[in-house]
Design an enzyme around this catalytic site. Structure first.
Site, PDB file in Angstrom:
ATOM      1  N   TYR A   1      -3.542   0.818   2.026  1.00 37.69           N
ATOM      2  CA  TYR A   1      -4.278   1.237   1.015  1.00 37.69           C
ATOM      3  C   TYR A   1      -3.520   1.728  -0.109  1.00 37.69           C
ATOM      4  O   TYR A   1      -2.257   1.905   0.155  1.00 37.69           O
ATOM      5  CB  TYR A   1      -5.493   2.292   1.518  1.00 37.69           C
ATOM      6  CG  TYR A   1      -4.777   3.542   1.606  1.00 37.69           C
ATOM      7  CD1 TYR A   1      -4.916   4.515   0.737  1.00 37.69           C
ATOM      8  CD2 TYR A   1      -4.388   4.034   2.997  1.00 37.69           C
ATOM      9  CE1 TYR A   1      -4.488   5.852   1.023  1.00 37.69           C
ATOM     10  CE2 TYR A   1      -3.722   5.108   3.134  1.00 37.69           C
ATOM     11  CZ  TYR A   1      -4.118   6.348   2.190  1.00 37.69           C
ATOM     12  OH  TYR A   1      -3.321   7.409   2.372  1.00 37.69           O
ATOM     13  N   CYS A   2      -4.213   1.741  -1.349  1.00 41.40           N
ATOM     14  CA  CYS A   2      -3.648   2.578  -2.454  1.00 41.40           C
ATOM     15  C   CYS A   2      -4.528   3.120  -3.006  1.00 41.40           C
ATOM     16  O   CYS A   2      -5.561   3.590  -2.662  1.00 41.40           O
ATOM     17  CB  CYS A   2      -2.883   1.557  -3.297  1.00 41.40           C
ATOM     18  SG  CYS A   2      -3.832   0.068  -3.940  1.00 41.40           S
ATOM     19  N   SER A   3      -4.761   3.254  -4.316  1.00 48.42           N
ATOM     20  CA  SER A   3      -5.797   3.984  -5.257  1.00 48.42           C
ATOM     21  C   SER A   3      -6.940   3.033  -5.343  1.00 48.42           C
ATOM     22  O   SER A   3      -8.118   3.513  -4.818  1.00 48.42           O
ATOM     23  CB  SER A   3      -5.609   4.221  -6.520  1.00 48.42           C
ATOM     24  OG  SER A   3      -4.629   4.983  -6.802  1.00 48.42           O
TER      25      SER A   3
ATOM     26  N   ILE B   1      -8.402   4.596  -1.773  1.00 49.04           N
ATOM     27  CA  ILE B   1      -8.491   5.861  -1.168  1.00 49.04           C
ATOM     28  C   ILE B   1      -9.828   6.511  -1.927  1.00 49.04           C
ATOM     29  O   ILE B   1     -10.459   7.323  -1.758  1.00 49.04           O
ATOM     30  CB  ILE B   1      -7.252   6.859  -1.542  1.00 49.04           C
ATOM     31  CG1 ILE B   1      -7.646   8.235  -0.577  1.00 49.04           C
ATOM     32  CG2 ILE B   1      -6.961   6.960  -2.861  1.00 49.04           C
ATOM     33  CD1 ILE B   1      -6.306   8.964  -0.529  1.00 49.04           C
TER      34      ILE B   1
END
Length: 171
Positions: A102-104, A131
């Protein structure tokens, strides 16, 4: 009654939102659809929460910057810097391991997911909405000290518009 239940389920699927969580902003869904190349299978926040609750053996990789990770991350996540990701760092990790990235919002993590797939990892998933969606759905994040926090690094103010819950951090 059955029609109503089926309608609710269908609408939930169409908006990519959890049946019992907050509905995902349709504009965010559209933005993500344009960003994603759909090269890595996605996992919804509620599915990831279930995996975490079951204490399954899973590797969760946060592919943002170190600063973003320090502000907050999903509990149990491991920091993997998007900009310095190296194949050799993964030589000792079993290719059978379930990996969730995951990232932003899911763009950077999808790129890392593609690299992991090319390296032979067979079970790689990208957290839908990153996130931001995790927090928007009401799930907890923790800071570098392991304490629950409301803060989420939103990369910049433009991307920060997609974080609906929590405290936005830009620096």
């Amino acid at each position: 009654m059955i029609r109503l239940i089926l309608h609710i389920i269908l609408m939930s699927i169409l908006t990519n939102s959890s049946l019992f969580g907050q509905e995902t902003d349709p504009a965010y869904v559209k933005k993500l659809d344009k960003l994603y190349q759909h090269s890595v299978e996605v996992i919804q926040p509620d599915e990831l929460s279930g995996i975490l609750d079951s204490n399954s053996d899973v590797l969760i990789l946060d592919t943002r910057t170190e600063r973003e990770f320090e502000v907050s991350h999903i509990p149990g996540a491991t920091f993997v810097d998007y900009d310095s990701f190296k194949k050799k760092d993964w030589d000792d990790v079993s290719r059978d391991k379930k990996v969730i990235v995951y990232c932003s919002v899911g763009y950077r993590s999808e790129r890392i997911g593609e690299k992991l797939q090319k390296m032979g990892f067979g079970d790689v998933q990208n957290l839908y909405g990153g996130i931001f969606e995790w927090k928007n759905q009401g799930y907890q994040v923790e800071d570098a000290a392991g304490s629950t926090t409301e803060q989420v690094h939103t990369y910049n103010k433009d991307w920060g518009q997609w974080l609906q819950k929590g405290e936005k951090v830009y620096k």
